[in-house]
Design a protein around this motif. Structure first.
Motif, short mmCIF file in Angstrom:
data_model
loop_
_atom_site.label_atom_id
_atom_site.label_comp_id
_atom_site.label_asym_id
_atom_site.label_seq_id
_atom_site.Cartn_x
_atom_site.Cartn_y
_atom_site.Cartn_z
N GLY A 108 0.68 -1.30 0.29
CA GLY A 108 -0.01 -0.19 -0.04
C GLY A 108 1.00 1.39 -0.20
N GLY A 109 1.64 0.94 0.95
CA GLY A 109 3.33 2.04 0.79
C GLY A 109 3.70 2.27 -0.64
N GLY A 110 5.42 3.19 0.03
CA GLY A 110 6.24 3.78 -1.20
C GLY A 110 6.73 2.51 -0.92
N PHE A 111 8.16 2.65 -2.00
CA PHE A 111 8.70 1.48 -1.91
C PHE A 111 10.45 2.19 -2.02
CE2 PHE A 111 10.66 -1.48 -6.03
CZ PHE A 111 11.81 -1.41 -5.05
N THR A 112 11.84 1.93 -1.34
CA THR A 112 12.45 1.85 -1.85
C THR A 112 13.79 1.34 -1.66
OG1 THR A 112 13.31 2.05 0.84
CG2 THR A 112 12.40 4.30 0.01
N ARG A 113 14.99 1.97 -2.39
CA ARG A 113 15.67 0.77 -2.54
C ARG A 113 17.08 1.33 -2.75
NH1 ARG A 113 14.30 -3.35 -7.54
NH2 ARG A 113 13.72 -4.75 -5.42
N LEU A 114 17.84 0.73 -1.77
CA LEU A 114 19.51 1.63 -1.91
C LEU A 114 20.38 0.40 -1.70
CD1 LEU A 114 19.77 4.56 0.19
CD2 LEU A 114 21.87 2.58 0.33
N GLN A 115 21.03 0.44 -2.69
CA GLN A 115 22.19 0.18 -2.90
C GLN A 115 23.43 0.51 -2.71
OE1 GLN A 115 20.20 -0.83 -7.14
NE2 GLN A 115 21.38 -2.41 -6.85
N GLU A 116 23.92 -0.41 -2.70
CA GLU A 116 25.82 -0.02 -1.95
C GLU A 116 26.03 0.75 -2.96
OE1 GLU A 116 28.55 0.18 0.29
OE2 GLU A 116 27.23 -1.32 0.70
N GLY A 117 26.41 2.18 -2.07
CA GLY A 117 26.94 3.71 -2.75
C GLY A 117 26.48 4.69 -2.29
N GLY A 118 25.01 3.84 -2.62
CA GLY A 118 24.01 5.07 -2.44
C GLY A 118 23.78 6.18 -1.11
#
Length: 280
Positions: A108-118
């Motif tokens: 229902g909410g949002g989506f974050t994808r933080l990868q190495e270096g970000g």
């Protein structure tokens, strides 16, 4: 709105509407904005609306889990890029008819994808409303999904979430780097899901989550609060010394699993204290 590839910008839109009822969609369905590798903010100031009644296919170039998301998506794998894609209003998601979202869970909410270096990735939503009355799902969560494969902060928090299930078949949640079940045995998550694989701070807290089941088949466990997977992954209250609130109403349906009034911790995740009101 999509902002990507090292741009710098700030913008907003009032409301969004996404309806998928046929044809071919291969990839994610995002109700809000998408910000990728950009030091930028894109905000939906009103509500988002997502309706899915057909099959979502796996992208030909992507082996990651691919989601249906009511809020926005913020992704970064480049240094000094703080991506933000928030929704200030309510994110509405409806899964109905012949929908098939087996390539990834419904959030229902949002989506974050933080990868190495970000740097930081943020996709917050004020409120969410998820209705499932048909289809086949790879799990459902009322809140957001925050994935962190780096060392900075990923945030997909939600204030108030509501999940209503009156039909359909809901299988185990799929989230993370590969298109396969996460192995938790959980199918319905009232709150949010936080995944941290490298110790980075990851938040998917929902202050108040309500889950109601009156029909359909759930092939797995039901948890009233959130799911925290990994060290420094948290679905605990964002306010120190306060509890999160969860309401669980089960008046029908077929649940092929256990029902938990609290949250779930996997590999050291933090759930925190939960105040629960359950009717089963």
């Amino acid at each position: 709105t999509e902002l990507k590839d090292f741009g710098e910008d700030n913008n907003s839109v009032t409301s969004t509407y996404v309806e998928y009822s046929g044809g071919a969609v291969a990839g994610e369905i995002i109700g809000g904005s998408t910000v990728r590798n950009a030091n930028a903010v894109s905000t939906v100031t009103g509500d988002t609306h997502v309706v899915v009644s057909a099959k979502v296919e796996q992208s030909a170039t992507q082996s990651w889990v691919e989601y249906v998301v009511g809020g926005g998506k913020a992704m970064t794998n480049a240094g000094d890029t703080g991506a933000t894609a928030n929704v200030d209003g309510t994110a509405y998601v409806t899964i109905t008819g012949d929908a098939d979202t087996s390539v990834g869970l419904v959030a229902g909410g949002g989506f974050t994808r933080l990868q190495e270096g970000g740097a930081n990735a943020t996709a917050r939503v004020a409120n969410t409303v998820v209705n499932v009355d048909g289809g086949t799902l790879a799990g459902v969560t009322g809140g957001g999904i925050a994935e962190n494969y780096g060392s900075s902060t990923a945030d997909a928090g939600v204030n108030v979430s509501t999940v209503t299930i009156s039909g359909g078949e809901i299988n185990e949640v799929k989230y993370g780097a590969h298109n396969e079940s996460a192995g938790t045995g959980i199918a319905v998550v009232g709150g949010g899901i936080a995944l941290s694989t490298n110790g980075g701070n990851t938040n998917a807290a929902v202050s108040s989550a309500t889950t109601s089941i009156s029909g359909g088949t759930v092939n797995g466990d039901v948890i009233a609060s959130g799911l925290a997977h990994g060290s420094n992954a948290s679905v605990a209250s964002e306010v120190e010394n306060l509890q999160t609130d969860s309401v669980l109403n089960i008046i029908g349906g077929n649940i092929e699993g256990d029902v938990y009034a609290g949250g779930a911790s996997v590999d050291g995740g933090s759930v925190g204290a939960v105040n629960v009101d359950a009717v089963i």
